[in-house]
Design an enzyme around this catalytic site. Structure first.
Site, PDB file in Angstrom:
ATOM      1  CB  SER A  28      -0.689  -0.082   1.294  1.00 22.80           C
ATOM      2  OG  SER A  28      -1.351   1.388   1.183  1.00 22.80           O
ATOM      3  CE1 TYR A  55      -3.763  -1.615   5.367  1.00 28.39           C
ATOM      4  CE2 TYR A  55      -3.585   0.596   4.696  1.00 28.39           C
ATOM      5  CZ  TYR A  55      -3.703  -0.769   4.684  1.00 28.39           C
ATOM      6  OH  TYR A  55      -3.735  -1.233   3.153  1.00 28.39           O
TER       7      TYR A  55
HETATM    8  P1  NDP Z   1     -11.468  -6.053   0.489  1.00 29.33           P
HETATM    9  O1  NDP Z   1     -11.748  -5.867   1.805  1.00 29.33           O
HETATM   10  O2  NDP Z   1     -12.212  -6.026  -0.819  1.00 29.33           O
HETATM   11  O3  NDP Z   1     -10.681  -7.665   0.373  1.00 29.33           O
HETATM   12  C1  NDP Z   1      -9.923  -8.014   1.312  1.00 29.33           C
HETATM   13  C2  NDP Z   1      -9.806  -9.513   1.079  1.00 29.33           C
HETATM   14  O4  NDP Z   1      -8.852 -10.028   2.166  1.00 29.33           O
HETATM   15  C3  NDP Z   1     -11.117 -10.260   1.155  1.00 29.33           C
HETATM   16  O5  NDP Z   1     -11.268 -11.173   0.021  1.00 29.33           O
HETATM   17  C4  NDP Z   1     -10.933 -11.053   2.355  1.00 29.33           C
HETATM   18  O6  NDP Z   1     -11.691 -12.275   2.425  1.00 29.33           O
HETATM   19  C5  NDP Z   1      -9.580 -11.313   2.788  1.00 29.33           C
HETATM   20  N1  NDP Z   1      -9.116 -11.466   3.817  1.00 29.33           N
HETATM   21  C6  NDP Z   1      -9.223 -10.723   5.063  1.00 29.33           C
HETATM   22  N2  NDP Z   1      -8.960 -11.369   6.129  1.00 29.33           N
HETATM   23  C7  NDP Z   1      -8.422 -12.544   5.810  1.00 29.33           C
HETATM   24  C8  NDP Z   1      -7.950 -13.771   6.401  1.00 29.33           C
HETATM   25  N3  NDP Z   1      -7.724 -13.650   7.863  1.00 29.33           N
HETATM   26  N4  NDP Z   1      -7.742 -14.862   5.922  1.00 29.33           N
HETATM   27  C9  NDP Z   1      -7.895 -15.022   4.480  1.00 29.33           C
HETATM   28  N5  NDP Z   1      -8.378 -13.901   3.703  1.00 29.33           N
HETATM   29  C10 NDP Z   1      -8.855 -12.726   4.480  1.00 29.33           C
HETATM   30  O7  NDP Z   1     -10.156  -5.044   0.230  1.00 29.33           O
HETATM   31  P2  NDP Z   1      -9.167  -4.784  -0.774  1.00 29.33           P
HETATM   32  O8  NDP Z   1      -9.352  -5.630  -2.138  1.00 29.33           O
HETATM   33  O9  NDP Z   1      -9.176  -3.434  -1.236  1.00 29.33           O
HETATM   34  O10 NDP Z   1      -7.722  -5.403  -0.120  1.00 29.33           O
HETATM   35  C11 NDP Z   1      -6.932  -6.283  -0.846  1.00 29.33           C
HETATM   36  C12 NDP Z   1      -5.490  -5.841  -0.403  1.00 29.33           C
HETATM   37  O11 NDP Z   1      -5.160  -4.700  -0.834  1.00 29.33           O
HETATM   38  C13 NDP Z   1      -5.289  -5.701   1.370  1.00 29.33           C
HETATM   39  O12 NDP Z   1      -4.032  -6.154   1.548  1.00 29.33           O
HETATM   40  C14 NDP Z   1      -5.298  -4.165   1.246  1.00 29.33           C
HETATM   41  O13 NDP Z   1      -4.522  -3.735   2.626  1.00 29.33           O
HETATM   42  C15 NDP Z   1      -4.583  -3.700  -0.066  1.00 29.33           C
HETATM   43  N6  NDP Z   1      -4.782  -2.370  -0.135  1.00 29.33           N
HETATM   44  C16 NDP Z   1      -6.085  -1.790  -0.288  1.00 29.33           C
HETATM   45  C17 NDP Z   1      -6.272  -0.386  -0.748  1.00 29.33           C
HETATM   46  C18 NDP Z   1      -7.574   0.052  -1.061  1.00 29.33           C
HETATM   47  O14 NDP Z   1      -7.522   1.339  -0.913  1.00 29.33           O
HETATM   48  N7  NDP Z   1      -8.668  -0.631  -1.268  1.00 29.33           N
HETATM   49  C19 NDP Z   1      -5.066   0.342  -1.016  1.00 29.33           C
HETATM   50  C20 NDP Z   1      -3.764  -0.366  -0.841  1.00 29.33           C
HETATM   51  C21 NDP Z   1      -3.820  -1.488  -0.588  1.00 29.33           C
HETATM   52  P3  NDP Z   1     -12.732 -13.007   3.688  1.00 29.33           P
HETATM   53  O15 NDP Z   1     -13.058 -11.828   4.549  1.00 29.33           O
HETATM   54  O16 NDP Z   1     -13.671 -13.730   2.698  1.00 29.33           O
HETATM   55  O17 NDP Z   1     -11.570 -13.811   4.372  1.00 29.33           O
END
Ligand code: NDP
Length: 239
Positions: free
Chosen positions: A125, A138
């Site tokens: 990020s 974070y």
């Molecule tokens: P979402 O919340 O849409 O997706 C997050 C995903 O992570 C979900 O599929 C969730 O699945 C999974 N997840 C969370 N906890 C767990 C766990 N314990 N085990 C397995 N899977 C897990 O957010 P984003 O798509 O935006 O995020 C994806 C990545 O991008 C993250 O690492 C985030 O920090 C990073 N990011 C996002 C930004 C943004 O602005 N959106 C900017 C910069 C980085 P489930 O709950 O089904 O387990």
């Protein structure tokens, strides 16, 4: 192999890599969503909680070979200053973004080696390259992701395994709903400017993994045009 593929960037990446010809394996906790996605893509859905080493090991046991691992599972909880840190938020962020990424990488390295040409793509990020008030929980974990990506590059030097980190700015996914706890609060985050969409990040993943095998793209920082820093965003006023 894509972690956190039940929504957002992970889901878009699974769709994109599938379109590009990869057999995708998707992991996350919400298996119902994953199964729907996998059946659409002809891929494999596996339950995965990256915070739980038993779950990670069971997941890895089903994958003997993998050419690409996208460590995407992660997210943020809360925006409280250090003086008011919420222990549950900080523990969850650490375990998901840092420990989870480490456990998955450890467990999948044999499968990446078995493929003969592996690639680890860590979704970091801009929070890993800057800081902001209320963001220490974070920014701390995403700075740690950077340290892990760089350390892996030292430790795997000489092996045919590439390491890339992709550091997005604001992407409209479920991220802010999870962080702030409501759709309403999340909508305000993206008000008045055009954020990135998950497909923009999937495009970056698809590009780095499709470079020739001798080319390692170390890092991509990608933001919306209207975002200069995590909190400095040019917003158009309402009509
Ligand atoms: P979402 O919340 O849409 O997706 C997050 C995903 O992570 C979900 O599929 C969730 O699945 C999974 N997840 C969370 N906890 C767990 C766990 N314990 N085990 C397995 N899977 C897990 O957010 P984003 O798509 O935006 O995020 C994806 C990545 O991008 C993250 O690492 C985030 O920090 C990073 N990011 C996002 C930004 C943004 O602005 N959106 C900017 C910069 C980085 P489930 O709950 O089904 O387990």
């Amino acid at each position: 192999m894509i972690t956190g593929a039940s929504s957002g960037i992970g889901e878009a990446t699974a769709r994109r890599l599938s379109t590009d010809g990869y057999a995708v394996v998707v992991g996350a906790r919400r298996l119902d969503r994953l199964e729907k996605l996998a059946s659409e893509l002809g891929g494999t859905a596996l339950h995965l909680d990256v915070r739980d080493s038993a779950s990670v090991d069971a997941f890895a046991a089903r994958i003997p070979r993998a050419s690409v691992l996208v460590n995407n599972a992660g997210g943020a909880f809360g925006l409280e200053p250090v003086a008011e840190l919420n222990e549950d938020h900080w523990r969850a962020m650490w375990e998901t973004n840092v420990l989870g990424l480490g456990l998955v990488t450890r467990a999948l390295l044999p499968a990446l080696r078995a493929s003969g040409q592996g690639h680890i793509v860590n979704i970091g990020s801009i929070a890993g390259i800057e800081v902001y008030k209320g963001g220490a929980g974070y920014t701390g974990v995403k700075h740690a992701v950077r340290a892990i990506s760089q350390t892996l590059r030292l430790e795997l030097l000489g092996e045919p395994i590439r390491i890339t980190e992709i550091d997005p700015g604001a992407v409209e996914t479920e991220f802010s709903v999870v962080r702030l706890g409501s759709e309403e609060a999340a909508a305000k985050v993206y008000e008045g400017f055009q954020p990135l969409v998950a497909e923009d990040i999937a495009e970056c993943v698809a590009w780095v993994v499709s470079r020739p095998p001798h080319v390692n793209v170390d890092q991509i920082v990608v933001r919306p045009l209207a975002q200069a820093t995590a909190q400095l965003v040019h917003r158009q006023p309402h009509d």
